[in-house]
Structure formats: structure tokens, C-alpha cells
Write a protein that holds these residues in place. Sequence first.
Motif, PDB file in Angstrom:
ATOM      1  N   SER A 182       0.013   6.579   7.888  1.00 22.10           N
ATOM      2  CA  SER A 182      -0.975   6.999   6.900  1.00 22.10           C
ATOM      3  C   SER A 182      -2.373   6.918   7.482  1.00 22.10           C
ATOM      4  CB  SER A 182      -0.890   6.116   5.648  1.00 22.10           C
ATOM      5  OG  SER A 182      -1.258   4.793   5.962  1.00 22.10           O
ATOM      6  N   SER A 201       3.837   7.918   0.581  1.00 26.06           N
ATOM      7  CA  SER A 201       4.908   6.967   0.883  1.00 26.06           C
ATOM      8  C   SER A 201       6.281   7.608   0.734  1.00 26.06           C
ATOM      9  CB  SER A 201       4.797   5.739  -0.033  1.00 26.06           C
ATOM     10  OG  SER A 201       5.209   6.044  -1.357  1.00 26.06           O
ATOM     11  N   ARG A 238      -1.258   8.434  -2.645  1.00 23.40           N
ATOM     12  CA  ARG A 238      -0.653   7.475  -1.705  1.00 23.40           C
ATOM     13  C   ARG A 238       0.830   7.278  -2.001  1.00 23.40           C
ATOM     14  NH1 ARG A 238      -5.912   5.339  -1.880  1.00 23.40           N
ATOM     15  NH2 ARG A 238      -5.496   4.036  -3.691  1.00 23.40           N
ATOM     16  N   GLN A 275      11.479  -1.474  -2.295  1.00 24.03           N
ATOM     17  CA  GLN A 275      10.964  -1.597  -0.933  1.00 24.03           C
ATOM     18  C   GLN A 275      10.761  -3.061  -0.542  1.00 24.03           C
ATOM     19  OE1 GLN A 275       7.530   0.911  -1.537  1.00 24.03           O
ATOM     20  NE2 GLN A 275       8.420   2.586  -0.327  1.00 24.03           N
ATOM     21  N   VAL A 327       2.132   2.449   4.409  1.00 21.31           N
ATOM     22  CA  VAL A 327       2.684   3.778   4.641  1.00 21.31           C
ATOM     23  C   VAL A 327       2.598   4.068   6.128  1.00 21.31           C
ATOM     24  CG1 VAL A 327       2.469   6.236   4.117  1.00 21.31           C
ATOM     25  CG2 VAL A 327       1.969   4.524   2.361  1.00 21.31           C
TER      26      VAL A 327
END
Length: 464
Positions: free
Chosen positions: A440, A74, A70, A26, A437
Motif C-alpha cells: 500500500s 486490503s 483502504r 485477519q 496492506v
Amino acid sequence: MRPVTHSIAVLGGGISGLTCALRLAQAGKCVTLIEGSGQLGGLGTFFEHDGRSFEKFYHCMLPSDGPLLRVLESLGIHDDVYWKPTTFAYAHQGRFFPLNTALDLLKFAPLRYMDRIRVGITGLYGRLVSDKGLDNITTVKWLTRLSGARAFTKFWQPMLEAKFGDRYHDVPALWFWTRFNREKGESKGECKGYIKGGYKHITDTCARVLRSLGAEIRLSTAVQGIDLDAEGRVTVTTAAGSEKFDQIVITLPTPQVEKLLGPVMRAQMPALDTTTDYQGVINCLLFLKKPLTTHYWVATPESEHPFDGVVETSTLTDTSDRGERHVVYLTKYLHREDPRFMQADDSIRAAWIPALKKLFPQFQDADIETTFIFRAPFVEPIYKLGQMQLRPPEELVPNKVYLSNTAQVYPVVTSWNGSVIQAEHTLDVMGVSPVPVLGSNTAALKPAKLPASAPPPRSVVVKA
């Protein structure tokens, strides 16, 4: 062909390796994930049966597993996690004693009444006291002082022996304190989570996202050695030859890392602790035609039982994930060099299934659909006094070689969540920023509201 960019090898495809690879990809790095087995997931590997996948080793999530949740968010699969109330019981002389509330503890007949009170106070104290100094006092000494010698011998010692065998004497109190505090705040009772499609759904999704980001995943690729070349680049050697990378993240157990290190790399890094060994585990998985128990976990730590616990995961999982069958894991922690660890599968069945019948007299051979035996040699580090000082550093060679494994997780509980936490520590040392995210929010990480049938507030007793 991938464009030339900063290249990073990640060794090991467990949840720590997957988390590191995901964050690095990422961040725009050129990632190659190398896994020695034919599957991703580490202890989350699976097998196929009757058109469904099942974990070889049981897994669940807790509402407090924020870092792992989490990661799932993601990946876009957080909403696939579902939650159910679960219960715990302790087997003693043919009887089952629930240990889920303070009242259960007061009724716990294997202990004298005053010992029950002291065990309860121990749990409360463990949740309130600071962890300061607990790395330098043994669990034996700490629990004996709090609960008394009689309660320790009768209650705590069998559970410690079930986890660490004859090496339980040196386990620091900090390890136990962490377990008192792992599920702190679950005021609505104990509940656990599972994900639709099983843990294979997590690894499959992670692999798909990694490939979409340009990462390469190599399965069934055993690493034979790692070293630094004359120019200081990392060299990874497999049966296919040697390959150079700018950096490497190693997520393998420390004993395996030690066998791979080349002389140049070894000379440039601090000496790794080789005194901390690992416990392995044997799981006997049974597919049954009817339920065995209403409890998710039944502890069987006394020496009369050949296994340490009975875990009925079908009290947690939906029929859409397991079919109409009921899934039970019998588990035993053993050192990989213990003769029992490599005992033939048929010998394990011949001893364990009759013992299960004795424990559950209603259980019969006709109830068994089929059974499977699985082993893992490196599961739980066997901790010693001063373990915090023995934890390997995240950076082994400056700006080149990094480590993220279970030897560093301490004192956090060894679990998928603990491995994600450690992966994040290692990534922070590497200077890799967290990836936000999209969409989120904190509420999304909370478990679904428990049904009205949820058990009352859980006991202060900790499950080793």
C-alpha cells in the motif's frame, strides 16, 4: 471442522459487519458472520436485471473516503474504482439551477442577490469554523443566524425537511457542519467514484476473502435473541437453536438491537438510547432508453414534488456496468410508520412518474425500459441536540459484547465510509490491531487525475 479458538459472532452483513469480520478473521479469530437477509451489503444489496447487478439504493464514493478505499485496497480491488466529475442542480418552479461553483450561486435566481451572498459566506464559514459547541445548537438556529431567516426558509429549510421530515427542528448544527467539511480539499471540482462490477463486487470479494480465512457466513439467518449464559458466554438464538460464542459484535440498528437483548445481558450493559429514531427511504429506480439530465443529482426538495431528489447514476457509471440504458433513482426519505412508506408500488409509480414528466417535459413513457421500487426502514438516524452524549458506547459488556452501528457514526456522514470508520473505532476498543496492506502507499489512495473537462472548483453550497 474449524479448530477450537476464540469465537466471535458478528451480527449484520452490511459494510460495518463485513469490515469487523474481515479484521477479526485477519487477526486469527474464529468468526461467524450472521445476516438475516439473503445478501450481504446492507443498503448495498443488489438485484439482477438483464445479466447485470444493480444496487437497490444508489451509492458512490468520494476521494475523501480514505477508510473505505483502504478496505478495498486490503481486498485487492482498489484499482477497480474509477472516478468521474459530477454536477449538482436545484429544481425550482420548472427550472434547473446548477450549484457547482461560486458563480452558479451568484446566479441562483430563487434567492435574492444578498441572500445568495450570505448563503455563500455560510458555506465558507462552515468550512473554516471549529465544530466546538455545534452539537448543542440546532441547524435551524445556526443557519438562520448565518444566512438570514429569508434564505433559510427559501433554501436550507426545504432540504432539511426532505431529509428529516417534520423532525428537522432539533437536528444539531454539528450534523450540517460535517457535510460542509466532507468534501473539503477537492480543488479540482466535485468528482465521485464507482467500482467495476458494482457494490456486489465489494461484497462478493469480501465474502471470498472471509471464507479463505476460515470465517463462516450464514445468510437468511434471522437472530431471535442474544443473551449471556450462566458462565458469561454469549448466546445467540436463531430458528436453528442457540449457539455460544466468546464475544459478539452487533452492527444492527439500535431499535433492532433493543428487541434482541436478553435479561442477563441487558442487566450488565448501559441502557441504550431509545429516543433516537431513524428515517427510512423509498427508491423508485428507472431504467431509461435515453438520458434524463446531465447532472448526477437534481435536488427537488419543494413540496410539489413527491420525491426529494433525482439521481442519474449513469452520469457516473460506465456502460460496462449498466449496459446502454440510463439509470435514474427517485428518492424519498420517510419514517417507516408514515402511511406513504408502505404505499403500494403501483400507487408510487402512478404519482411519481407523472411528476417526473412535469419536471422533465421531454421525458415520455416510451423512454422507460422498466421500473423497480425498493424500501429500507432504517437509513438515517434522526439526530437531536446533544447527540454526542446519546451515542452508544462501542463496548456494551466488558470484553464480551460490542456495538458498531449508524447511531454511533454521528457526526460523521452516514455512508459506507462512515460505517467503516465506526467499525474501526469498535475494533480499536476490542484491541484488534489494524492489518497492514501489503504494497500500500498513499498515492494509490488518490483518485485518478481528472480530465481537462472537469468542472471548475465546486461551490460552497452543501447538499443535505
